[in-house]
Structure formats: C-alpha cells, structure tokens
Design an enzyme around this catalytic site. Sequence first.
Site, PDB file in Angstrom:
ATOM      1  N   ASP A 120      32.917  35.734  37.393  1.00 38.01           N
ATOM      2  CA  ASP A 120      33.608  36.402  38.507  1.00 38.01           C
ATOM      3  C   ASP A 120      33.627  35.436  39.691  1.00 38.01           C
ATOM      4  O   ASP A 120      32.942  34.405  39.687  1.00 38.01           O
ATOM      5  CB  ASP A 120      32.875  37.700  38.884  1.00 38.01           C
ATOM      6  CG  ASP A 120      33.549  38.435  40.050  1.00 38.01           C
ATOM      7  OD1 ASP A 120      34.781  38.575  40.046  1.00 38.01           O
ATOM      8  OD2 ASP A 120      32.844  38.842  40.996  1.00 38.01           O
ATOM      9  N   SER A 121      34.368  35.820  40.736  1.00 35.49           N
ATOM     10  CA  SER A 121      34.366  35.009  41.952  1.00 35.49           C
ATOM     11  C   SER A 121      33.027  35.109  42.683  1.00 35.49           C
ATOM     12  O   SER A 121      32.739  34.299  43.553  1.00 35.49           O
ATOM     13  CB  SER A 121      35.476  35.501  42.885  1.00 35.49           C
ATOM     14  OG  SER A 121      35.187  36.831  43.284  1.00 35.49           O
ATOM     15  N   CYS A 134      36.586  39.744  36.398  1.00 34.55           N
ATOM     16  CA  CYS A 134      37.265  39.628  37.689  1.00 34.55           C
ATOM     17  C   CYS A 134      38.719  40.012  37.437  1.00 34.55           C
ATOM     18  O   CYS A 134      39.394  39.393  36.599  1.00 34.55           O
ATOM     19  CB  CYS A 134      37.170  38.181  38.177  1.00 34.55           C
ATOM     20  SG  CYS A 134      38.158  37.837  39.640  1.00 34.55           S
ATOM     21  N   GLU A 194      30.335  40.881  49.146  1.00 34.64           N
ATOM     22  CA  GLU A 194      29.712  39.543  49.046  1.00 34.64           C
ATOM     23  C   GLU A 194      28.693  39.322  50.159  1.00 34.64           C
ATOM     24  O   GLU A 194      27.726  38.592  49.990  1.00 34.64           O
ATOM     25  CB  GLU A 194      30.776  38.436  49.129  1.00 34.64           C
ATOM     26  CG  GLU A 194      31.523  38.161  47.846  1.00 34.64           C
ATOM     27  CD  GLU A 194      30.656  37.775  46.651  1.00 34.64           C
ATOM     28  OE1 GLU A 194      29.725  36.972  46.804  1.00 34.64           O
ATOM     29  OE2 GLU A 194      30.911  38.307  45.556  1.00 34.64           O
ATOM     30  N   CYS A 214      38.906  46.132  41.171  1.00 34.33           N
ATOM     31  CA  CYS A 214      38.204  44.916  41.569  1.00 34.33           C
ATOM     32  C   CYS A 214      36.755  45.190  41.194  1.00 34.33           C
ATOM     33  O   CYS A 214      36.220  46.261  41.519  1.00 34.33           O
ATOM     34  CB  CYS A 214      38.335  44.682  43.071  1.00 34.33           C
ATOM     35  SG  CYS A 214      37.260  43.375  43.700  1.00 34.33           S
ATOM     36  N   HIS A 243      34.135  44.221  42.345  1.00 30.58           N
ATOM     37  CA  HIS A 243      33.218  44.396  43.480  1.00 30.58           C
ATOM     38  C   HIS A 243      33.142  45.871  43.937  1.00 30.58           C
ATOM     39  O   HIS A 243      32.170  46.267  44.566  1.00 30.58           O
ATOM     40  CB  HIS A 243      33.691  43.578  44.686  1.00 30.58           C
ATOM     41  CG  HIS A 243      33.390  42.108  44.598  1.00 30.58           C
ATOM     42  ND1 HIS A 243      34.048  41.255  43.741  1.00 30.58           N
ATOM     43  CD2 HIS A 243      32.499  41.341  45.279  1.00 30.58           C
ATOM     44  CE1 HIS A 243      33.580  40.019  43.905  1.00 30.58           C
ATOM     45  NE2 HIS A 243      32.642  40.047  44.829  1.00 30.58           N
TER      46      HIS A 243
END
Length: 269
Positions: free
Chosen positions: A9-10, A72, A151, A183, A185
């Site tokens: 993932d990012s 992701c 994040e 997403c 996240h």
Amino acid sequence: MQQAIAVLDSGVGGLTVVKEVMRQLPQEKVIYFGDTARSPYGPRSAGEVQTFTRQIVDYLIQFNPKMIVIACNTATAVAIDDIRERVSIPVLGVISPGARAAIKHTRSGIIGVIGTDGTIRSKAYEHALRLISPHIQVYSEACPLLAPLVEKGLFDADRSHEVVEQSLKPLVGKPMDCLILGCTHYPFLTEAISSVMGPNVTLISSADETAREISTILYHRNLLATSGQLPIHQFFCSGEPELFKKIAENWLKEQISITPVVWQVPTII
Ligand code: DGL
C-alpha cells in the site's frame, strides 16, 4: 523458508487487509510494504502510481512470495494489469472484492463509493460493480483529505469527525443502503464515517472479502500454509518508521518490527 503473501500500500492503509488475513489465515506469513515516503498516492498521476507499484513489487519479489496483494485501491485501479503481466504468481487487488461485497449487501441497488482522487477519477468501482450488476446506481465522491489524516495517526472519532463530515457532505441523504470504503485507509475512520452517514448506511470494507479471496486462490493452487506454526511477519516502510510502527501495532494488536527501506532508484516525490 515459508513462502509469504506480499501485501503493499502507499502507507498504513493496507494493514486493514493484513488484519483480516491474520484473522482468517493465521498460519500465513505476511510481508508488508508501506510506501510512506511517497504517500499519499491519491493525488498522483496514473503513470507515477504505476511506477511506484512496479518498484515495490520488484522489491518484494526478492522474498519469493507466493502471491501479491495490492491492498491499495488507487494502485489497483491503475496498475493491476501491468503487475499481472510482470509476475508469474497470482496478483489480487481490492476493488473487485470490494465491489462483490457491496453487491452482496445491497437491497436497493443504490451504492455509494468513497475513495482517493485517483480511484474516483478512474471509475474503477463503477466498472467493477456494473460488470456484476449492470443496473446498479452509484454515487461516488473523492475524499482526498482522509488518507493523509490516517497516515498522521489522527483517526480517532473526536479528531477526525469534522474533516470526515465535510468530506462526506455531498453523500449525506442520498438514497444508498451501503457505502464502499474505496480506500484501504478508511476502515481506520469507521466510527466517524458511520456517525456521519447514519444507521441506514452499511459501510463496506474490502478487507474481509479480499482475505476470503486470498484464501480461495491459495486453496485452489494448493498453496495454503499448513505448518501448524504461527508465522513471523515482516514489515517494510519507505518513510519514517516510528509512526508507522505505532499505528501498525495499535491496529494489529501485536508487536512488530519494521525494516526501513530507502529507495535507491530515481523517483518522483
Ligand atoms: N490506501 C490507498 C487506497 O486504498 C491509498 C491512499 C493514498 O495514498 O492516497 O487507495
């Protein structure tokens, strides 16, 4: 050496998928890569995200994984075909599993999707949903502020509520019965998203369905781990490891060790 499932993932978002993999497949070893130095991917061009995804896969392939999971949505939307052409092991993204989970749930046939700019721009969810059920009605909304909030570790309901409320404003009151968290996240923000959308909208995370699909793929290829031992997972991140570790341990409810990775290849930040 036990062959692992490689997950990327990012940043910390893919940990929402990892948590489900650990729950559903406790014998499977996971190698995780969070590209925190270059997160977020959402505002980046498709070409940049493809380049980054390729670099991560090239890095992970040295560990001889048995499967790659692009945890992701932004990378799945633009890079999964490219990655499937590059490697000879199974590659799974999170968009088809997310779409399937939503179709399973919806009664009204009206579904909401939230994601990064890149994911929403790609219309990958509309395509995946309509491939299964052509008459589905979809409301989609880009929420570019949400992944960066996660994040930074600011995902508890008190601190995130205002930004979540602003981000979801265009969707509130629309006649959907479920909302895809497009997403990886966003499951960190479940409490705030749920309180803004209200009790009649079920939140759909692709994590559960993705883990189930990993299980099916490994089973059919006779690749499921059967050692009877608990695996030691490995985590890599390209940015500052301390915050990543804190968020990961808090989310996964276990101690982990992180290996920082500094990109040696020319890159675009
Ligand atoms: N977690 C990612 C996704 O599912 C990317 C978030 C970002 O880096 O913008 O799209």
